[in-house]
Design a protein around this motif. Structure first.
Motif, PDB file in Angstrom:
ATOM      1  N   PHE A  61       0.765  -1.334   0.138  1.00  0.00           N
ATOM      2  CA  PHE A  61      -0.109  -0.041   0.039  1.00  0.00           C
ATOM      3  C   PHE A  61       0.841   1.266  -0.132  1.00  0.00           C
ATOM      4  N   GLU A  62       2.070   1.342   0.248  1.00  0.00           N
ATOM      5  CA  GLU A  62       3.074   2.340   0.493  1.00  0.00           C
ATOM      6  C   GLU A  62       3.051   3.233  -0.728  1.00  0.00           C
ATOM      7  N   THR A  63       3.201   2.867  -1.802  1.00  0.00           N
ATOM      8  CA  THR A  63       3.326   3.795  -3.272  1.00  0.00           C
ATOM      9  C   THR A  63       1.985   4.491  -3.431  1.00  0.00           C
ATOM     10  N   LYS A  64       0.856   3.579  -3.406  1.00  0.00           N
ATOM     11  CA  LYS A  64      -0.316   4.205  -3.561  1.00  0.00           C
ATOM     12  C   LYS A  64      -0.743   5.525  -2.735  1.00  0.00           C
ATOM     13  N   ASN A  65      -0.574   4.909  -1.470  1.00  0.00           N
ATOM     14  CA  ASN A  65      -1.103   5.900  -0.332  1.00  0.00           C
ATOM     15  C   ASN A  65      -0.123   7.115  -0.385  1.00  0.00           C
ATOM     16  N   ALA A  66       1.205   6.955  -0.577  1.00  0.00           N
ATOM     17  CA  ALA A  66       2.181   8.148  -0.484  1.00  0.00           C
ATOM     18  C   ALA A  66       2.046   9.122  -1.611  1.00  0.00           C
ATOM     19  N   GLN A  67       1.622   8.585  -2.685  1.00  0.00           N
ATOM     20  CA  GLN A  67       1.415   9.620  -3.903  1.00  0.00           C
ATOM     21  C   GLN A  67       0.217  10.291  -3.865  1.00  0.00           C
ATOM     22  N   ARG A  68      -0.940   9.814  -3.304  1.00  0.00           N
ATOM     23  CA  ARG A  68      -2.269  10.433  -3.403  1.00  0.00           C
ATOM     24  C   ARG A  68      -2.374  11.238  -2.066  1.00  0.00           C
ATOM     25  N   LEU A  69      -1.669  10.863  -0.871  1.00  0.00           N
ATOM     26  CA  LEU A  69      -1.884  11.708   0.147  1.00  0.00           C
ATOM     27  C   LEU A  69      -0.857  12.741   0.331  1.00  0.00           C
ATOM     28  N   TYR A  70       0.304  12.587  -0.040  1.00  0.00           N
ATOM     29  CA  TYR A  70       1.368  13.753   0.008  1.00  0.00           C
ATOM     30  C   TYR A  70       0.656  15.125  -0.959  1.00  0.00           C
ATOM     31  N   ALA A  71       0.048  14.824  -1.857  1.00  0.00           N
ATOM     32  CA  ALA A  71      -0.613  15.776  -2.672  1.00  0.00           C
ATOM     33  C   ALA A  71      -1.584  16.809  -1.940  1.00  0.00           C
ATOM     34  N   MET A  72      -2.150  15.979  -1.040  1.00  0.00           N
ATOM     35  CA  MET A  72      -3.334  16.523  -0.052  1.00  0.00           C
ATOM     36  C   MET A  72      -2.822  17.423   1.221  1.00  0.00           C
ATOM     37  N   ARG A  73      -1.354  17.215   1.526  1.00  0.00           N
ATOM     38  CA  ARG A  73      -0.850  17.858   2.732  1.00  0.00           C
ATOM     39  C   ARG A  73      -1.244  19.217   2.976  1.00  0.00           C
ATOM     40  N   LEU A  74      -1.209  20.101   2.002  1.00  0.00           N
ATOM     41  CA  LEU A  74      -1.420  21.542   2.245  1.00  0.00           C
ATOM     42  C   LEU A  74      -2.935  21.766   2.637  1.00  0.00           C
ATOM     43  N   ASN A  75      -3.685  20.786   2.451  1.00  0.00           N
ATOM     44  CA  ASN A  75      -5.400  21.081   3.197  1.00  0.00           C
ATOM     45  C   ASN A  75      -5.049  20.838   4.684  1.00  0.00           C
ATOM     46  N   LEU A  76      -4.105  20.075   5.249  1.00  0.00           N
ATOM     47  CA  LEU A  76      -4.142  20.149   6.831  1.00  0.00           C
ATOM     48  C   LEU A  76      -3.612  21.524   7.213  1.00  0.00           C
ATOM     49  N   ILE A  77      -2.994  22.388   6.560  1.00  0.00           N
ATOM     50  CA  ILE A  77      -2.863  23.855   7.106  1.00  0.00           C
ATOM     51  C   ILE A  77      -4.142  24.618   6.902  1.00  0.00           C
ATOM     52  N   ASN A  78      -5.001  24.282   6.004  1.00  0.00           N
ATOM     53  CA  ASN A  78      -6.436  25.083   5.886  1.00  0.00           C
ATOM     54  C   ASN A  78      -7.083  24.316   7.128  1.00  0.00           C
ATOM     55  N   GLY A  79      -6.911  23.276   7.271  1.00  0.00           N
ATOM     56  CA  GLY A  79      -8.024  22.297   8.200  1.00  0.00           C
ATOM     57  C   GLY A  79      -7.366  23.192   9.566  1.00  0.00           C
ATOM     58  N   GLY A  80      -6.236  23.371   9.897  1.00  0.00           N
ATOM     59  CA  GLY A  80      -5.683  23.980  11.133  1.00  0.00           C
ATOM     60  C   GLY A  80      -6.318  25.446  11.373  1.00  0.00           C
ATOM     61  N   GLN A  81      -6.255  26.139  10.115  1.00  0.00           N
ATOM     62  CA  GLN A  81      -6.899  27.400  10.171  1.00  0.00           C
ATOM     63  C   GLN A  81      -8.459  27.394  10.596  1.00  0.00           C
TER      64      GLN A  81
END
Length: 406
Positions: free
Chosen positions: A129-149
């Motif tokens: 599962f590593e490759t698939k999860n890494a590729q799709r989730l890393y691209a979404m990381r910036l949304n965590l900043i929006n979530g914090g705000q």
């Protein structure tokens, strides 16, 4: 007979090698909602057959969380199109649910990878599962900043910590080791780590706060604020004298690393003073002034120590030296005026007293002009004393200060 036995053993071996999912895993994989699957994972984790099954179970949580993310993302995209082109109408979407689902996806993908990286029965590591999860989730990381705000605006401190903290944690997690970060350096990491440290402290997790602040210290853009926060965190939970002495030792080490940081210097000097470690205090001040004779903070702290010890003449000299470098420090101006009043009161010569009182008035009126509402220092009482010494009790200036101090 021998051939039959061998065939039976081969059949048995084949059955073992291709055994299906365990019943607990089947139940998890059949779950329709994230909440249901999460509860099943929590209650059945120890019953799963092996690490591969555990990885599969956690990946199921990833998939269900991302279903929620995709659903809300679809609505957000449709709303953007409707707004931009004036076609269709905007629909409500679950903002907080979107960010929480993204956090859940990240959290479970990281946990999935822990088991996904473990060797199988033959000692080989074959992550599924590593490759698939890494590729799709890393691209979404910036949304965590929006979530914090978003959490911050809703005054949800725990969610803010989770969102900002996950952004920082994911930056270093092995799940994303295959991502080439050199092409897109993480320009937000230092500041997000600093903010995560603040929220960790507000959530009473001092260890986590220190962890995130240490990350922020690696970023030159956030270094100064992070270092000040580090000093503050170190001062927490001081319950007795032994704790304070240990804290002084930690500050001393930190000051050795960052000798130009004014907060560390001032905090260490103040701590030496409160612990009555006079020799350590004097040594710290004198060494600083030897390097920088115009270091106003050192003169201010020296003056306070002398004022508290009733060494008024020495305090006047120190505060005057501080003012010569920083003439707009209301606290120092007020201290200097106070000490000049004390000096005047000790003089026998009336004319000599007035000269010194007038000098005090000069500094105290400067403090008044800089801080008319007395928010930084209470300059009004020493100014009343100085006016009284020069103009007498009935002067309008004296009465004005008298009224101000009632």
């Amino acid at each position: 007979m021998k051939k039959l036995m061998i065939a039976a053993m081969m059949l048995l071996g084949t059955s073992a090698a291709f055994a299906g999912d365990s019943e607990p895993l089947k139940a998890i994989l059949k779950a329709k909602t994230y909440a249901e699957a999460e509860q099943l994972v929590k209650s059945n984790l120890s019953q799963l057959a092996n690490d591969a099954e555990k990885a599969k179970a956690y990946n199921k949580l990833v998939e269900l969380a991302l279903d929620k993310v995709s659903k809300e993302q679809g609505t957000i995209t449709s709303n953007q199109v409707a707004k931009q082109y004036g076609q269709g109408k905007e629909e409500a979407y679950d903002t907080i649910g979107f960010y929480n689902a993204l956090y859940d996806a990240m959290k479970n993908a990281i946990e999935c990878n822990v088991y996904d990286q473990k060797p199988d029965a033959k000692g080989k590591i074959k992550p599924k599962f590593e490759t698939k999860n890494a590729q799709r989730l890393y691209a979404m990381r910036l949304n965590l900043i929006n979530g914090g705000q978003a959490a911050s605006q809703a005054d949800n401190k725990l969610m803010a910590l989770q969102q900002y903290g996950m952004y920082v944690d994911s930056a270093f997690d092995p799940l994303f080791k295959s991502i080439d970060k050199s092409k897109t350096p993480d320009q937000y990491l230092g500041e997000v780590a600093r903010v995560a440290g603040v929220y960790a402290f507000q959530n009473k997790n001092l260890d986590l706060a220190n962890k995130y602040v240490d990350v922020a210290l690696q970023d030159t853009a956030t270094f100064k604020e992070a270092l000040n926060l580090k000093v503050y965190l170190m001062s927490q939970n001081l319950k007795n004298n032994a704790d304070s002495v240990a804290y002084a030792g930690q500050l001393k080490d930190l000051y050795a690393k960052y000798p130009n940081n004014s907060q560390i210097f001032a905090t260490l000097a103040g701590l030496y003073s409160s612990l009555k470690q006079t020799e350590a205090f004097d040594k710290l001040i004198s060494e600083k002034l030897a390097v920088d004779p115009k270091y106003a903070i050192a003169w201010e702290l020296k003056g306070q120590q002398e004022m508290n010890a009733n060494k008024i003449d020495d305090a006047v000299k120190s505060f005057t030296a501080a003012v010569e470098t920083d003439g707009e420090n209301v606290v120092v101006l007020t201290y200097l005026g106070f000490c000049l009043n004390a000096k005047a009161g000790n003089l026998q010569d009336p004319n000599g007293r007035k000269v010194v009182y007038n000098e005090a008035i000069k500094y105290l009126e400067k403090a008044k002009s800089l801080d008319p509402n007395r928010e930084k220092a209470n300059w009004s009482y020493p100014l009343y004393s100085a006016y009284y010494g020069v103009y007498g009790a009935n002067d309008a200036r004296t009465k004005e200060m008298e009224d101000l101090n009632k």
